[in-house]
Design an enzyme around this catalytic site. Structure first.
Site, short mmCIF file in Angstrom:
data_model
loop_
_atom_site.label_atom_id
_atom_site.label_comp_id
_atom_site.label_asym_id
_atom_site.label_seq_id
_atom_site.Cartn_x
_atom_site.Cartn_y
_atom_site.Cartn_z
CG ASP A 195 -3.27 3.89 4.23
OD1 ASP A 195 -4.29 3.71 4.94
OD2 ASP A 195 -3.04 3.25 3.18
CD1 TRP A 202 -2.16 -2.14 1.98
CD2 TRP A 202 -2.92 -1.37 0.03
NE1 TRP A 202 -3.15 -2.98 1.55
CE2 TRP A 202 -3.63 -2.54 0.36
CE3 TRP A 202 -3.23 -0.71 -1.17
CZ2 TRP A 202 -4.64 -3.07 -0.45
CZ3 TRP A 202 -4.24 -1.23 -1.97
CH2 TRP A 202 -4.92 -2.40 -1.61
CE LYS A 239 -8.90 -3.01 3.83
NZ LYS A 239 -7.66 -2.41 3.40
#
Ligand SMILES: *Cc1c(COP(=O)(O)O)cnc(C)c1O
Length: 360
Positions: free
Chosen positions: A171, A101, A195
């Protein structure tokens, strides 16, 4: 009805009480005679929902008044572009590469300016967090970027990097609201909610006001400017209204539980059950350097592809689902987000123990 123990990395398990409440309100939200899904986002009823959600998130995280809370769309991945488009004033930013990511965010930023990889753990398949106490931070960097919890590899920054005075952008998709954070340490933090908070389709950004600027990169679309969302209370256009409503219920659930200190206590207790088992097991092994282990995503392997596959299949049969590791890593991964009960982890460990004994 029968619910499984869902160890998916995302979209992921949500608190059962939240799902029940949403079901109760599905046909008639509090006397409005309609579902929140059918409601105008300009209605008083919906304004109250989004206002309460923001207020509760501010309480939970202790968000200072000079930070804006933005509810947006496009997932975490859209932020990979929005961050540089909005924050790259000097067209320079430093990225710490701790997994896929972070790497994707870095590659995206490189389309808009000079994106420097100032540290990386790629040399050991992202199984650790690099020492970030004295990095070669660029003199004119607009920000330093991290992915705080690495969903795929199961590592977490337990200490934030020394950014040498530059704004930190993080993030937090897979550790959002899993423990208390000091928001003032960040210029901006953001996460896709699927999530740990709610249904896919919502991304929440918490951003210091002075970073919300008019002078974004030329050509930045209206919808991709933080200012557009900040100036319009996240309602420049139709927001992901139902998703935000569910996020609000999860914020309430966390407040009722006692907030993020209590959530951390539970997450630490839960993760310990699984890590202690992995450390003692002769069949299953964790893949991450111990001090950098995530509380949320726990990857593990047996060392044999066949045994891994047999375990994943047998576990699913027994009601422990989505334990297959990320396609790029293999093995197994148990995501044990906020809404996974301690009981679910204890039962999984008992199942693993039994599987191990049967293999001997
Ligand atoms: C899942 C995930 C993403 C991607 O989220 P999307 O909403 O699918 O774009 C980005 N970063 C992290 C840390 C993630 O876990």
């Amino acid at each position: 009805m029968s619910r499984v123990y869902n160890f998916s990395a995302g979209p992921a398990v949500l608190p059962e009480s939240v799902l029940r409440e949403a079901a109760d309100e599905m046909l008639d939200y509090r006397g409005t005679g309609m579902s929140v899904m059918e409601m105008s986002h300009r209605s008083a009823a919906y304004q109250a929902i989004i206002d309460q959600a923001e207020a509760d998130l501010r309480t939970l995280m202790g968000i200072p008044a000079n930070y804006k809370v933005l509810f947006m769309q496009g997932g975490a991945s859209q932020q990979f572009a929005m961050v540089p488009m909005n924050l790259m004033k000097n067209r320079v930013a430093d990225y710490i590469i701790t997994g896929q990511w972070a790497k994707k965010a870095w590659q995206e930023a490189a389309m808009y300016g000079q994106a420097n990889a100032v540290a990386s753990s790629a040399d050991k398949t992202f199984s650790y967090i690099p020492d970030c106490s004295d990095l070669p931070i660029s003199e004119n960097a607009d920000y330093v970027y991290i992915c705080e919890n690495n969903t795929i590899y199961g590592t977490k920054f337990h200490t934030l990097p020394n950014t040498k005075g530059k704004d930190l952008v993080s993030d937090v998709s897979s550790c959002f609201l899993s423990e208390p954070v000091d928001v003032t340490r960040y210029g901006m933090l953001y996460g896709g909610v699927q999530k740990n908070i709610g249904p896919a389709g919502v991304v929440i950004a918490i951003i210091r006001e002075d970073l919300i600027r008019e002078d974004v990169l030329p050509g930045t679309p209206t919808m991709l400017r933080y200012k557009t969302h900040a100036d319009n209370g996240s309602m420049y256009n139709t927001p992901p209204a139902y998703g935000i409503y569910i996020c609000g219920k999860v914020f309430q659930w966390l407040l009722d539980m006692g907030g993020l200190e209590e959530m951390r206590r539970r997450n630490v207790e839960k993760a310990k059950v699984l890590y202690d088992f992995l450390d003692a097991s002769t069949l299953f092994h964790g893949t991450v350097v111990k001090k950098d282990r995530s509380l949320m995503n726990v990857p593990f392997v047996t060392g044999s592809k066949e045994t891994d596959a047999a375990f994943v299949a047998e576990a699913a049969e027994a009601g422990f689902v989505n334990l297959k590791g990320h396609r790029t890593v293999g093995g197994m991964r148990a995501s044990i987000y906020n809404a996974m009960p301690l009981e679910g982890v204890k039962k999984l460990v008992a199942f693993m123990d039994d599987f191990e004994k049967r293999r001997k």
